[in-house]
Scaffold this active site. Structure first.
Site, PDB file in Angstrom:
ATOM      1  N   HIS A 111      36.217 -66.057   5.891  1.00  0.00           N
ATOM      2  CA  HIS A 111      34.894 -65.057   5.999  1.00  0.00           C
ATOM      3  C   HIS A 111      35.210 -65.128   4.007  1.00  0.00           C
ATOM      4  O   HIS A 111      33.922 -64.171   3.647  1.00  0.00           O
ATOM      5  CB  HIS A 111      35.478 -64.304   6.596  1.00  0.00           C
ATOM      6  CG  HIS A 111      35.142 -64.221   7.659  1.00  0.00           C
ATOM      7  ND1 HIS A 111      35.382 -63.094   9.040  1.00  0.00           N
ATOM      8  CD2 HIS A 111      34.530 -65.599   8.635  1.00  0.00           C
ATOM      9  CE1 HIS A 111      35.642 -63.726  10.321  1.00  0.00           C
ATOM     10  NE2 HIS A 111      34.417 -65.278   9.638  1.00  0.00           N
ATOM     11  N   ASN A 205      48.857 -55.735  16.198  1.00  0.00           N
ATOM     12  CA  ASN A 205      47.691 -54.841  16.256  1.00  0.00           C
ATOM     13  C   ASN A 205      48.552 -53.723  16.677  1.00  0.00           C
ATOM     14  O   ASN A 205      49.429 -53.293  16.782  1.00  0.00           O
ATOM     15  CB  ASN A 205      46.622 -55.316  17.152  1.00  0.00           C
ATOM     16  CG  ASN A 205      45.122 -54.788  16.347  1.00  0.00           C
ATOM     17  OD1 ASN A 205      45.733 -54.945  15.336  1.00  0.00           O
ATOM     18  ND2 ASN A 205      44.337 -54.896  17.192  1.00  0.00           N
ATOM     19  N   ALA A 223      51.236 -52.858  11.239  1.00  0.00           N
ATOM     20  CA  ALA A 223      51.267 -53.803  10.360  1.00  0.00           C
ATOM     21  C   ALA A 223      52.746 -54.063   9.812  1.00  0.00           C
ATOM     22  O   ALA A 223      53.547 -54.693   8.988  1.00  0.00           O
ATOM     23  CB  ALA A 223      50.318 -54.591  10.085  1.00  0.00           C
TER      24      ALA A 223
HETATM   25  C1  BJW Z   1      46.099 -52.097  12.296  1.00  0.00           C
HETATM   26  C2  BJW Z   1      46.307 -51.214  11.250  1.00  0.00           C
HETATM   27  C3  BJW Z   1      47.324 -51.006  11.237  1.00  0.00           C
HETATM   28  C4  BJW Z   1      43.785 -50.873  11.996  1.00  0.00           C
HETATM   29  N1  BJW Z   1      48.235 -52.048  11.097  1.00  0.00           N
HETATM   30  N2  BJW Z   1      46.795 -53.228  13.231  1.00  0.00           N
HETATM   31  C5  BJW Z   1      27.653 -63.407  21.771  1.00  0.00           C
HETATM   32  C6  BJW Z   1      29.210 -64.381  21.849  1.00  0.00           C
HETATM   33  C7  BJW Z   1      30.204 -64.811  20.515  1.00  0.00           C
HETATM   34  C8  BJW Z   1      29.400 -65.227  19.686  1.00  0.00           C
HETATM   35  C9  BJW Z   1      28.426 -64.376  19.047  1.00  0.00           C
HETATM   36  C10 BJW Z   1      27.445 -63.970  20.112  1.00  0.00           C
HETATM   37  N3  BJW Z   1      26.030 -63.361  18.632  1.00  0.00           N
HETATM   38  C11 BJW Z   1      26.773 -64.169  17.425  1.00  0.00           C
HETATM   39  C12 BJW Z   1      27.860 -64.521  17.794  1.00  0.00           C
HETATM   40  C13 BJW Z   1      28.639 -65.382  16.588  1.00  0.00           C
HETATM   41  C14 BJW Z   1      29.211 -63.767  15.352  1.00  0.00           C
HETATM   42  C15 BJW Z   1      29.802 -62.989  16.414  1.00  0.00           C
HETATM   43  O1  BJW Z   1      30.933 -63.433  16.756  1.00  0.00           O
HETATM   44  N4  BJW Z   1      29.438 -61.792  16.807  1.00  0.00           N
HETATM   45  C16 BJW Z   1      29.615 -60.569  17.433  1.00  0.00           C
HETATM   46  C17 BJW Z   1      29.716 -59.300  16.757  1.00  0.00           C
HETATM   47  C18 BJW Z   1      29.432 -60.398  18.763  1.00  0.00           C
HETATM   48  N5  BJW Z   1      29.599 -64.544  14.492  1.00  0.00           N
HETATM   49  C19 BJW Z   1      29.600 -64.773  13.699  1.00  0.00           C
HETATM   50  O2  BJW Z   1      28.244 -65.423  13.029  1.00  0.00           O
HETATM   51  C20 BJW Z   1      30.634 -66.257  12.479  1.00  0.00           C
HETATM   52  N6  BJW Z   1      29.725 -66.928  12.269  1.00  0.00           N
HETATM   53  C21 BJW Z   1      29.368 -68.263  12.789  1.00  0.00           C
HETATM   54  O3  BJW Z   1      29.278 -68.074  14.645  1.00  0.00           O
HETATM   55  O4  BJW Z   1      28.941 -69.676  13.076  1.00  0.00           O
HETATM   56  C22 BJW Z   1      28.645 -70.185  13.926  1.00  0.00           C
HETATM   57  C23 BJW Z   1      29.767 -71.744  14.388  1.00  0.00           C
HETATM   58  C24 BJW Z   1      29.642 -72.132  15.179  1.00  0.00           C
HETATM   59  C25 BJW Z   1      30.831 -72.887  16.152  1.00  0.00           C
HETATM   60  C26 BJW Z   1      31.721 -72.467  14.766  1.00  0.00           C
HETATM   61  C27 BJW Z   1      31.934 -71.934  13.698  1.00  0.00           C
HETATM   62  C28 BJW Z   1      31.007 -71.354  13.667  1.00  0.00           C
HETATM   63  C29 BJW Z   1      29.845 -65.053  11.039  1.00  0.00           C
HETATM   64  C30 BJW Z   1      31.149 -64.215  11.532  1.00  0.00           C
HETATM   65  C31 BJW Z   1      31.071 -63.433   9.851  1.00  0.00           C
HETATM   66  C32 BJW Z   1      31.850 -61.944  10.023  1.00  0.00           C
HETATM   67  N7  BJW Z   1      31.372 -61.216   9.223  1.00  0.00           N
HETATM   68  C33 BJW Z   1      31.498 -60.395   8.490  1.00  0.00           C
HETATM   69  C34 BJW Z   1      31.816 -59.533   7.008  1.00  0.00           C
HETATM   70  C35 BJW Z   1      32.186 -59.937   5.329  1.00  0.00           C
HETATM   71  C36 BJW Z   1      32.751 -59.927   5.021  1.00  0.00           C
HETATM   72  C37 BJW Z   1      32.752 -58.591   4.714  1.00  0.00           C
HETATM   73  O5  BJW Z   1      32.076 -58.366   4.341  1.00  0.00           O
HETATM   74  O6  BJW Z   1      33.937 -58.522   4.090  1.00  0.00           O
HETATM   75  O7  BJW Z   1      33.564 -60.840   8.719  1.00  0.00           O
HETATM   76  S1  BJW Z   1      31.705 -58.462   9.806  1.00  0.00           S
HETATM   77  C38 BJW Z   1      33.350 -57.776   9.982  1.00  0.00           C
HETATM   78  O8  BJW Z   1      33.644 -58.810  10.761  1.00  0.00           O
HETATM   79  C39 BJW Z   1      34.154 -59.185   8.470  1.00  0.00           C
HETATM   80  C40 BJW Z   1      35.385 -59.224   9.352  1.00  0.00           C
HETATM   81  O9  BJW Z   1      36.609 -60.549   9.165  1.00  0.00           O
HETATM   82  C41 BJW Z   1      34.932 -59.406  10.599  1.00  0.00           C
HETATM   83  C42 BJW Z   1      37.119 -59.569  11.180  1.00  0.00           C
HETATM   84  O10 BJW Z   1      36.827 -57.953  11.438  1.00  0.00           O
HETATM   85  P1  BJW Z   1      38.522 -57.794  11.626  1.00  0.00           P
HETATM   86  O11 BJW Z   1      39.338 -57.509  10.038  1.00  0.00           O
HETATM   87  O12 BJW Z   1      38.366 -58.139  13.426  1.00  0.00           O
HETATM   88  O13 BJW Z   1      38.501 -56.191  11.591  1.00  0.00           O
HETATM   89  P2  BJW Z   1      38.275 -54.746  12.397  1.00  0.00           P
HETATM   90  O14 BJW Z   1      37.769 -53.688  11.611  1.00  0.00           O
HETATM   91  O15 BJW Z   1      37.181 -55.445  13.618  1.00  0.00           O
HETATM   92  O16 BJW Z   1      39.758 -54.599  12.758  1.00  0.00           O
HETATM   93  C43 BJW Z   1      40.173 -54.350  12.731  1.00  0.00           C
HETATM   94  C44 BJW Z   1      41.453 -54.486  14.032  1.00  0.00           C
HETATM   95  O17 BJW Z   1      42.980 -54.155  12.820  1.00  0.00           O
HETATM   96  C45 BJW Z   1      42.051 -52.888  15.022  1.00  0.00           C
HETATM   97  O18 BJW Z   1      41.848 -53.429  16.350  1.00  0.00           O
HETATM   98  C46 BJW Z   1      42.602 -51.992  14.093  1.00  0.00           C
HETATM   99  O19 BJW Z   1      43.186 -51.578  15.495  1.00  0.00           O
HETATM  100  C47 BJW Z   1      43.627 -52.227  13.469  1.00  0.00           C
HETATM  101  N8  BJW Z   1      44.630 -51.677  12.350  1.00  0.00           N
HETATM  102  N9  BJW Z   1      44.888 -50.254  10.480  1.00  0.00           N
HETATM  103  C48 BJW Z   1      47.503 -52.772  12.288  1.00  0.00           C
HETATM  104  N10 BJW Z   1      48.046 -50.459   9.440  1.00  0.00           N
END
Ligand code: BJW
Length: 239
Positions: A111, A205, A223
């Site tokens: 990302h 997680n 973690a």
């Molecule tokens: C702990 C802890 C501790 C806390 N110890 N654990 C419908 C169906 C399917 C897909 C789509 C759909 N509609 C649209 C889409 C695609 C879309 C998508 O997925 N949308 C969903 C919302 C449905 N995806 C995209 O658009 C992506 N691109 C794409 O798909 O391109 C086409 C493609 C096609 C084919 C192949 C490949 C590609 C792009 C996604 C871009 C994400 N961007 C972000 C923001 C930008 C970066 C930034 O500003 O930082 O990225 S969004 C945000 O979420 C960020 C993160 O990287 C990402 C994931 O979040 P993460 O890391 O999982 O964080 P959290 O907060 O959700 O979870 C944290 C976890 O940690 C929790 O569970 C806690 O319990 C745990 N935790 N403390 C251990 N101490």
């Protein structure tokens, strides 16, 4: 231990939480304060570039603050890469630089990276530690106003997907650490591994993720505790 056995590790915001960086979807996380549509889409940047740059300027300032350091989980993954005889690849969704600061070298930022900026006009990418504004000029093409954070917003293609899928298809162990499993394509990696390999899959997680039932094994806890313990075990006896 076997030099043929490669390990792929997907990390998310949860691994950096205990370093003092916010997650997205936890109570009090980033998406509780700002709307995704306002700051993390290309449309948001087109509509209000000042707001989007400010959102990332604030996070960049936080990341570069003196008190933000990699934690025991980042260090454990770097140790695994050093000591495991096969390949260890960290695929991070995080835009922070805590894995590299801990010593991980085989690392893909799917990302993007907060400490880089990209010219919208020519695609030139440059290291960036200060604030980003409309006045900045691209050092490659000379245009003004097009410098954006080198991060992947919703609707944009994540980076390095070919390398990531190739690694998933040949891995011997897949670990997913600190991610809620809400965002694709990362959330689909576990299914890809299951479909293409016989590799064990492990989720680490704080709580069950969206895809928890897909994983062969789950380890819940902070973690900084679970990851070093798991790495010690793998280095001592495999999985
Ligand atoms: C702990 C802890 C501790 C806390 N110890 N654990 C419908 C169906 C399917 C897909 C789509 C759909 N509609 C649209 C889409 C695609 C879309 C998508 O997925 N949308 C969903 C919302 C449905 N995806 C995209 O658009 C992506 N691109 C794409 O798909 O391109 C086409 C493609 C096609 C084919 C192949 C490949 C590609 C792009 C996604 C871009 C994400 N961007 C972000 C923001 C930008 C970066 C930034 O500003 O930082 O990225 S969004 C945000 O979420 C960020 C993160 O990287 C990402 C994931 O979040 P993460 O890391 O999982 O964080 P959290 O907060 O959700 O979870 C944290 C976890 O940690 C929790 O569970 C806690 O319990 C745990 N935790 N403390 C251990 N101490």
């Amino acid at each position: 231990m076997n030099s043929e056995q490669s390990i792929v590790i997907l990390t998310g915001a949860g691994i950096s939480k205990e370093s003092g960086l916010d997650t997205f979807r936890d109570a009090g996380g980033i998406w509780a304060r700002v709307r995704v549509e306002d700051v993390a889409t290309p449309e948001a940047f087109a509509a209000d570039p000042v707001r989007v740059r400010e959102f990332y300027n604030h996070r960049r300032a936080r990341l570069t603050a003196a008190n933000i350091e990699p934690n025991a989980a980042h260090h454990a993954l770097a140790r695994l890469e050093d000591d495991w005889p096969g390949e260890v690849l960290v695929v991070t969704q995080n835009i922070d630089d805590l894995h590299e600061r801990a010593g991980s070298r085989n690392l893909l930022h799917m990302h993007g990276e907060l400490l880089k900026a990209r010219c919208q006009a020519c695609g030139h990418v440059v290291g960036w530690r200060g604030d980003l504004s409309a006045g900045h000029v691209c050092e490659a093409c000379g245009r003004t106003g097009g410098m954006r954070p080198d991060v992947v917003w919703f609707g944009e293609m994540p980076f390095e997907m070919e390398r990531i899928y190739a690694a998933l298809e040949s891995c011997s162990l897949f670990l997913s650490i600190g991610t809620s499993g809400n965002v694709y394509p990362a959330a689909g990696f576990v299914q890809h591994v299951i479909a293409r390999t016989r590799a064990p899959t492990v989720e680490m997680n704080l709580e069950p993720s969206e895809g928890a039932s897909l994983f062969a094994q789950a380890i819940y806890g902070p973690a900084t505790q679970t990851v070093p313990e798991y790495v010690d075990r793998v280095l001592a006896q495999g999985w």
